[in-house]
Design an enzyme around this catalytic site. Structure first.
Site, PDB file in Angstrom:
ATOM      1  CG  ASP A  13       7.745   2.983  -5.426  1.00 50.34           C
ATOM      2  OD1 ASP A  13       9.084   3.131  -5.904  1.00 50.34           O
ATOM      3  OD2 ASP A  13       6.875   2.895  -5.524  1.00 50.34           O
ATOM      4  CB  ALA A  42       7.768   3.501 -14.434  1.00 51.41           C
ATOM      5  CG  ASN A 183       0.056  18.841  -3.823  1.00 51.76           C
ATOM      6  OD1 ASN A 183      -0.355  19.553  -3.843  1.00 51.76           O
ATOM      7  ND2 ASN A 183      -0.202  17.115  -3.916  1.00 51.76           N
ATOM      8  N   GLY A 215      -7.377  15.372  -4.193  1.00 52.33           N
ATOM      9  CA  GLY A 215      -8.000  13.990  -3.893  1.00 52.33           C
ATOM     10  C   GLY A 215      -8.913  13.342  -3.708  1.00 52.33           C
ATOM     11  N   GLY A 218     -11.763  14.893  -5.749  1.00 51.30           N
ATOM     12  CA  GLY A 218     -11.498  14.959  -7.312  1.00 51.30           C
ATOM     13  C   GLY A 218     -10.067  16.159  -7.841  1.00 51.30           C
ATOM     14  CG  ASP A 239      -0.156   2.484  -1.459  1.00 49.98           C
ATOM     15  OD1 ASP A 239      -0.005   3.559  -1.182  1.00 49.98           O
ATOM     16  OD2 ASP A 239       0.475   1.608  -1.414  1.00 49.98           O
ATOM     17  CB  THR A 241       1.787   5.104  -3.763  1.00 50.22           C
ATOM     18  OG1 THR A 241       1.900   4.920  -2.047  1.00 50.22           O
ATOM     19  CG2 THR A 241       3.460   5.717  -4.165  1.00 50.22           C
ATOM     20  CG  ASP A 245       1.966   8.565 -10.506  1.00 47.53           C
ATOM     21  OD1 ASP A 245       2.482  10.277 -10.638  1.00 47.53           O
ATOM     22  OD2 ASP A 245       2.840   7.729  -9.525  1.00 47.53           O
ATOM     23  N   GLY A 278       1.095  -0.178  -3.408  1.00 48.90           N
ATOM     24  CA  GLY A 278       2.007  -0.124  -4.401  1.00 48.90           C
ATOM     25  C   GLY A 278       1.177   0.156  -5.430  1.00 48.90           C
TER      26      GLY A 278
HETATM   27  O1  RIB Z   1       3.952   8.833  -7.411  1.00 51.79           O
HETATM   28  C1  RIB Z   1       4.422   7.800  -6.709  1.00 51.79           C
HETATM   29  C2  RIB Z   1       6.034   7.406  -7.102  1.00 51.79           C
HETATM   30  O2  RIB Z   1       6.448   9.090  -6.247  1.00 51.79           O
HETATM   31  C3  RIB Z   1       6.636   6.390  -6.190  1.00 51.79           C
HETATM   32  O3  RIB Z   1       5.926   5.318  -6.924  1.00 51.79           O
HETATM   33  C4  RIB Z   1       7.663   6.711  -5.791  1.00 51.79           C
HETATM   34  O4  RIB Z   1       8.443   6.039  -6.955  1.00 51.79           O
HETATM   35  C5  RIB Z   1       7.720   7.810  -6.177  1.00 51.79           C
HETATM   36  O5  RIB Z   1       8.446   8.668  -7.246  1.00 51.79           O
END
Ligand code: RIB
Length: 297
Positions: A13, A42, A183, A215, A218, A239, A241, A245, A278
């Site tokens: 990223d 990952a 979502n 988000g 919930g 962040d 991001t 995951d 990150g």
């Molecule tokens: O879900 C977030 C991920 O989406 C980021 O880490 C980016 O690499 C994209 O794959």
């Protein structure tokens, strides 16, 4: 120990923190630039490992400097990488990410991730057969997603399909997943439905059990035909991001405790994950999740 297999993408990223998003043809000054590990597969593997699971990843990296760094990072997280291949003639996947006001914009170049094959899933059959749950997302080829769903279903191992980035999928595939975790926007695309339609109606129409993420609000799921809302946990967002995951990973890790407990823990883990820059930066350990749940009753 809970055993999780993740079939999915691995990216580097390239994150720029900026005061706001840019428009077409515009240049602004950013505040910070980071090169950090990411990729939905990952990220889910790392989040599950930090929550105490034994994790194996099926994926692909280029034989390049990013690939070396990404492999080293996953190895240090204790993730089994026997089914991550290194490709001599392909670059590792990248994601160019802009973060502004806690929101993000992402452009993914799949590169090696576009060459994760159904054969690799088949080669991981023994690991999948022994797993408590399998996680798969859609940054890898769709025939590999299908192979994962079919193998998990055949072996009686629950597969959680995180349909991101979303595409319309055949209903037959969706029926093979134990849970699908979109979502609202992704659910509409997945079903080929009108995105303005009420998400509760969309969930009812889906051919599979849906755990819908909202988000900071919930998540929603259905129990005995009735919609159930799990509230979000309120935290300061640096962040977002990787929050989805983290949610998916926690759902898989805690699924054996039953859906309501797993969704509650998944919301708590996802909330904790947004406190640092990150995708993997803020992913919590088990103790942090338990502390938040105890503190909030
Ligand atoms: O879900 C977030 C991920 O989406 C980021 O880490 C980016 O690499 C994209 O794959």
């Amino acid at each position: 120990m809970t055993r999780i297999v993740v079939v999915g993408s691995i990216n580097m990223d390239l994150v720029t923190q900026a005061p706001r998003f840019v428009g077409p043809g515009e240049t602004i000054l950013g505040e910070r630039f980071l090169t950090v590990p990411g990729g939905k597969g990952a990220n889910q593997a790392v989040a599950a490992a930090r929550l105490g699971a034994a994790v194996a990843l099926v994926g692909a990296l280029g034989r390049d400097a990013f690939g070396d760094q990404l492999q080293g990072g996953l190895d240090r997280e204790g993730i089994a990488l026997e089914h991550v291949c290194r490709l001599d003639d392909e670059a590792s996947g990248t994601a160019s990410i802009t973060v502004a006001d806690g929101e993000n914009q992402i452009i993914v170049v799949p590169a090696a991730n576009a060459r994760v094959t159904p054969a690799q899933v088949e080669q991981a059959r023994i690991l999948i057969a022994r797993a408590d749950a399998v996680l798969v997302q859609m940054e890898i080829p769709l025939d590999t997603v299908e192979a994962t769903l079919r193998l998990g279903h055949r072996l009686g191992v629950p597969v959680i399909l995180n349909p991101a980035p979303a595409q319309k999928l055949p209903a037959e595939w969706l029926k093979l997943a134990r849970y699908v975790t979109p979502n609202q926007h992704e659910l509409a695309i997945l079903l080929g439905a009108d995105p303005t339609e009420d998400f509760r109606m969309l969930m009812q129409r889906a051919p599979c059990p849906v755990v819908l993420t909202r988000g900071s609000d919930g998540a929603w799921y259905r129990e005995q035909g009735e919609p159930v809302h799990q509230s979000g946990f309120h935290v300061d967002v640096v962040d977002s991001t990787g929050a989805g995951d983290t949610f998916n990973a926690a759902l898989a890790v805690f699924l054996h405790e039953g859906l309501p407990a797993a969704v509650r823990k998944a919301c708590a883990a996802a909330a904790l994950s947004v406190g640092k820059l990150g995708a993997q930066g803020g992913m919590p350990g088990l103790r942090e999740v338990e502390t938040l749940l105890t503190r909030t009753g």
